[in-house]
Design an enzyme around this catalytic site. Structure first.
Site, PDB file in Angstrom:
ATOM      1  N   ARG A 123     -21.076  -6.517  -4.614  1.00  0.00           N
ATOM      2  CA  ARG A 123     -20.493  -6.897  -5.887  1.00  0.00           C
ATOM      3  C   ARG A 123     -20.855  -8.338  -6.229  1.00  0.00           C
ATOM      4  O   ARG A 123     -21.295  -9.089  -5.339  1.00  0.00           O
ATOM      5  CB  ARG A 123     -18.962  -6.798  -5.783  1.00  0.00           C
ATOM      6  CG  ARG A 123     -18.483  -5.431  -5.351  1.00  0.00           C
ATOM      7  CD  ARG A 123     -17.283  -5.532  -4.417  1.00  0.00           C
ATOM      8  NE  ARG A 123     -16.977  -4.235  -3.793  1.00  0.00           N
ATOM      9  CZ  ARG A 123     -16.195  -3.314  -4.335  1.00  0.00           C
ATOM     10  NH1 ARG A 123     -15.613  -3.544  -5.480  1.00  0.00           N
ATOM     11  NH2 ARG A 123     -15.996  -2.169  -3.732  1.00  0.00           N
ATOM     12  N   GLY A 129     -12.085  -8.444  -0.464  1.00  0.00           N
ATOM     13  CA  GLY A 129     -12.665  -7.561   0.557  1.00  0.00           C
ATOM     14  C   GLY A 129     -12.094  -6.160   0.469  1.00  0.00           C
ATOM     15  O   GLY A 129     -11.131  -5.899  -0.244  1.00  0.00           O
ATOM     16  N   GLY A 182      -9.854  -3.663   1.141  1.00  0.00           N
ATOM     17  CA  GLY A 182      -8.522  -3.622   1.717  1.00  0.00           C
ATOM     18  C   GLY A 182      -8.030  -2.210   1.990  1.00  0.00           C
ATOM     19  O   GLY A 182      -7.053  -2.008   2.707  1.00  0.00           O
ATOM     20  N   ASP A 237      -1.112  -1.451   1.757  1.00  0.00           N
ATOM     21  CA  ASP A 237      -0.963  -0.450   2.819  1.00  0.00           C
ATOM     22  C   ASP A 237      -2.281   0.246   3.168  1.00  0.00           C
ATOM     23  O   ASP A 237      -2.315   1.093   4.061  1.00  0.00           O
ATOM     24  CB  ASP A 237       0.091   0.595   2.422  1.00  0.00           C
ATOM     25  CG  ASP A 237      -0.284   1.357   1.159  1.00  0.00           C
ATOM     26  OD1 ASP A 237      -1.376   1.094   0.599  1.00  0.00           O
ATOM     27  OD2 ASP A 237       0.505   2.216   0.732  1.00  0.00           O
ATOM     28  N   GLY A 238      -3.334  -0.089   2.450  1.00  0.00           N
ATOM     29  CA  GLY A 238      -4.631   0.516   2.753  1.00  0.00           C
ATOM     30  C   GLY A 238      -4.759   1.957   2.309  1.00  0.00           C
ATOM     31  O   GLY A 238      -5.748   2.622   2.611  1.00  0.00           O
ATOM     32  N   ASP A 263     -15.182  -8.820  -8.758  1.00  0.00           N
ATOM     33  CA  ASP A 263     -15.218  -7.992  -7.542  1.00  0.00           C
ATOM     34  C   ASP A 263     -15.386  -6.522  -7.892  1.00  0.00           C
ATOM     35  O   ASP A 263     -15.636  -5.701  -7.004  1.00  0.00           O
ATOM     36  CB  ASP A 263     -13.950  -8.200  -6.702  1.00  0.00           C
ATOM     37  CG  ASP A 263     -12.678  -7.997  -7.504  1.00  0.00           C
ATOM     38  OD1 ASP A 263     -12.497  -8.714  -8.501  1.00  0.00           O
ATOM     39  OD2 ASP A 263     -11.876  -7.115  -7.155  1.00  0.00           O
TER      40      ASP A 263
HETATM   41  P1  AMP Z   1      -8.879  -3.317  -7.145  1.00  0.00           P
HETATM   42  O1  AMP Z   1      -7.785  -3.686  -8.098  1.00  0.00           O
HETATM   43  O2  AMP Z   1      -8.866  -1.877  -6.781  1.00  0.00           O
HETATM   44  O3  AMP Z   1     -10.216  -3.772  -7.582  1.00  0.00           O
HETATM   45  O4  AMP Z   1      -8.532  -4.069  -5.791  1.00  0.00           O
HETATM   46  C1  AMP Z   1      -8.477  -5.456  -5.683  1.00  0.00           C
HETATM   47  C2  AMP Z   1      -8.306  -5.847  -4.243  1.00  0.00           C
HETATM   48  O5  AMP Z   1      -7.074  -5.331  -3.722  1.00  0.00           O
HETATM   49  C3  AMP Z   1      -9.374  -5.329  -3.319  1.00  0.00           C
HETATM   50  O6  AMP Z   1      -9.591  -6.291  -2.330  1.00  0.00           O
HETATM   51  C4  AMP Z   1      -8.747  -4.095  -2.732  1.00  0.00           C
HETATM   52  O7  AMP Z   1      -9.306  -3.747  -1.497  1.00  0.00           O
HETATM   53  C5  AMP Z   1      -7.296  -4.522  -2.593  1.00  0.00           C
HETATM   54  N1  AMP Z   1      -6.372  -3.383  -2.610  1.00  0.00           N
HETATM   55  C6  AMP Z   1      -6.064  -2.594  -3.650  1.00  0.00           C
HETATM   56  N2  AMP Z   1      -5.187  -1.643  -3.297  1.00  0.00           N
HETATM   57  C7  AMP Z   1      -4.915  -1.819  -1.992  1.00  0.00           C
HETATM   58  C8  AMP Z   1      -4.069  -1.167  -1.028  1.00  0.00           C
HETATM   59  N3  AMP Z   1      -3.320  -0.109  -1.359  1.00  0.00           N
HETATM   60  N4  AMP Z   1      -4.077  -1.636   0.227  1.00  0.00           N
HETATM   61  C9  AMP Z   1      -4.813  -2.696   0.579  1.00  0.00           C
HETATM   62  N5  AMP Z   1      -5.623  -3.357  -0.272  1.00  0.00           N
HETATM   63  C10 AMP Z   1      -5.677  -2.936  -1.542  1.00  0.00           C
HETATM   64 MG    MG Z   2     -11.927  -3.376  -6.763  1.00  0.00          MG
END
Ligand code: AMP
Ligand code: MG
Length: 490
Positions: free
Chosen positions: A179, A86, A88, A121-122, A248
């Site tokens: 996705r 989801g 994040g 940390d979002g 995803d």
């Molecule tokens: P990604 O590697 O960018 O495709 O992210 C994979 C998952 O990790 C997704 O659900 C993102 O929303 C979550 N995510 C990545 N970075 C962060 C972050 N700094 N804070 C919270 N969720 C994250």
């Molecule tokens: Mg992603």
């Protein structure tokens, strides 16, 4: 701030998303507003670039009509299924229909924690935000389907990674954020009703011409497979390595999405991978078609309950569709390669001619982009061959191949200048070179100097034009400038 939101995803059932507001940040400052894109979306670029705009782009003020949500999805990460991922750190503000009639999502990436943040940390750091801005806009200018970057702002707050870095928010614009993993989310929960709702929604939104076949899920599967095959062929054409082709990060719309540790080839090498976390090379350059097909198999699997009345028939149909990826990709890739070689007609041996060339580029460690741009000059005038041959460790490797290429060109009645000009329209002079991206990130993060970022954004908005004043940005890295690894930076 007039966004003229027309939100549809927020109308889907509650289990599709979580209502969430962006977190406040201390001191938003606009780094960049994409004026051409703002214009297309019917937005006032001057307002966006103002102090008020900074508040909106950082998530401190929600514009009227926004319905901020984080989307639920699951996904296979490096082959392992995670049933809940989801958004994040990304928050969807809403949808806008542009002046071209197309509906697009407007999303803040790095806007704070959501119910899907897990341990994160979002937040986003400035480096990855600038990287996504530059690369996604370059891909758009190269003509590759992609999400776009509307703006980048700094937050005035630190984010904590291996080091302390400036925080930033990217405003991402996408055909949608649905996705493969969105379908997997509901499939994993046995939620057939949600799957059907999502399939019909996605089909109507992205492939409206295919509505009405009687089976939305099957029609969608077909369209997504064709779009992914075409997309990956385009990636290979410009030397793009996505780096994290998890399900995803695979958009149903056929756009490139989720720019993390992505990179562009310098010298041609099908086994090339850059991502520091891709130890096995699962997402290496030449593996991308196979992985896209694997991801399509995961989509088919998720859609299985909707594909046919009984399971055996559903599996048969799914298998057949997933297998069709191979032919669709080969066809799309041939089209890309023919255009790169300046061929207009189709002949059976074209793929062999191209494959032979790629072998020679690989064994001679020739820069992919410089070579094909040079070949445009060779198409106009064989006197340019010497220059192109000098790119090869063994120049004879080019001369032998060029003889076969010229015999092939002679079978088409195209004037050399016209051919060269068409080739220049598909073989870019400029790509976002990895070392230039590193350089602009360093300048911005360490010295608050956005000059290199601005320069690269500007030059990459016209990647097919020779821009002699920017020649240094077209050149491959010196040995000491080479980027060995790229990082997600999340
Ligand atoms: P990604 O590697 O960018 O495709 O992210 C994979 C998952 O990790 C997704 O659900 C993102 O929303 C979550 N995510 C990545 N970075 C962060 C972050 N700094 N804070 C919270 N969720 C994250
Ligand atoms: Mg992603």
């Amino acid at each position: 701030m007039n966004f003229a939101f027309d939100n549809t995803y927020a109308r889907l059932p509650d289990r599709f998303h979580a209502r969430v507001s962006p977190a406040r940040v201390r001191e938003p400052r606009v780094v960049k507003v994409n004026r051409a894109l703002a214009e297309l979306l019917g937005l006032d670029a001057d307002r966006l670039a103002s102090a008020d705009g900074a508040q909106v782009l950082a998530g401190n003020t929600l514009p009227e009509g926004a319905e901020s949500i984080a989307l639920a999805y699951a996904g296979h990460q490096f082959g392992s299924f995670v049933s809940q991922l989801g958004d994040g750190r990304a928050i969807l503000l809403g949808e806008v229909v542009g002046k071209d009639g197309k509906r697009r999502d407007i999303q803040l990436k790095g806007a704070g924690r959501t119910p899907f943040s897990r341990g994160g940390d979002g937040r986003a750091a400035l480096g990855p935000v600038l990287r996504e801005y530059v690369v996604s806009e370059a891909m758009a200018a190269l003509g590759v389907p992609t999400t776009r970057a509307l703006a980048a702002v700094t937050t005035g707050e630190p984010v904590y990674r291996e080091e302390v870095l400036p925080g930033a928010v990217l405003t991402r614009v996408a055909a949608s954020h649905i996705r493969v993993g969105t379908f997997q989310f509901f499939a994993a929960r046995g939620d057939r009703e949600a799957l059907a709702t999502l399939a019909s929604y996605a089909l109507a939104r992205h492939y409206p011409e295919a509505v009405g076949s009687g089976n939305d899920a099957l029609a969608l599967l077909d369209r997504v497979i064709a779009a992914q095959a075409a997309l990956v062929a385009r990636w290979l054409g410009v030397g793009f390595v996505h780096g994290v082709m998890n399900t995803d990060n695979t958009s149903i719309s056929g756009e490139t999405i989720d720019y993390g540790p992505c990179a562009f080839l310098d010298e041609y090498d099908p086994e090339k991978k850059f991502s520091s976390i891709d130890r096995g090379g699962r997402y290496a350059f030449g593996n991308q078609p196979g992985i896209a097909q694997w991801n399509m198999a995961r989509l088919a699997e998720a859609l299985l309950p909707l594909l046919a009345g009984d399971e055996k028939e559903a599996v048969r149909v799914a298998t057949e569709r997933v297998q069709s990826f191979t032919g669709l990709f080969v066809e799309a890739h041939e089209r890309v390669l023919r255009a790169k070689l300046g061929l207009v007609r189709e002949e059976d041996e074209d793929l062999a001619l191209a494959a032979d060339l790629l072998d020679r580029l690989g064994s001679n460690r020739v820069d992919y982009t410089v070579f094909f741009r040079g070949l445009c000059a060779s198409a106009a005038d064989p006197a340019a061959d010497a220059q192109v041959a000098s790119l090869f460790e063994e120049p004879g490797a080019f001369r032998d191949w060029a003889e076969a290429w010229r015999r092939r060109l002679a079978r088409e009645d195209v004037a050399p200048e016209a051919r060269a000009s068409a080739m220049r329209g598909v073989n870019p002079a400029f790509i976002p070179r990895n070392h230039r991206i590193e350089e602009l990130i360093q300048a911005a993060v360490l010295r608050d100097d956005f000059g290199p970022f601005e320069a690269l954004v500007q030059v990459l908005s016209r990647p097919y034009d020779d821009q002699p004043e920017f020649a240094h940005l077209s050149e491959p890295p010196q040995p000491e400038e080479r980027v060995q690894y790229t990082f997600c930076g999340t």
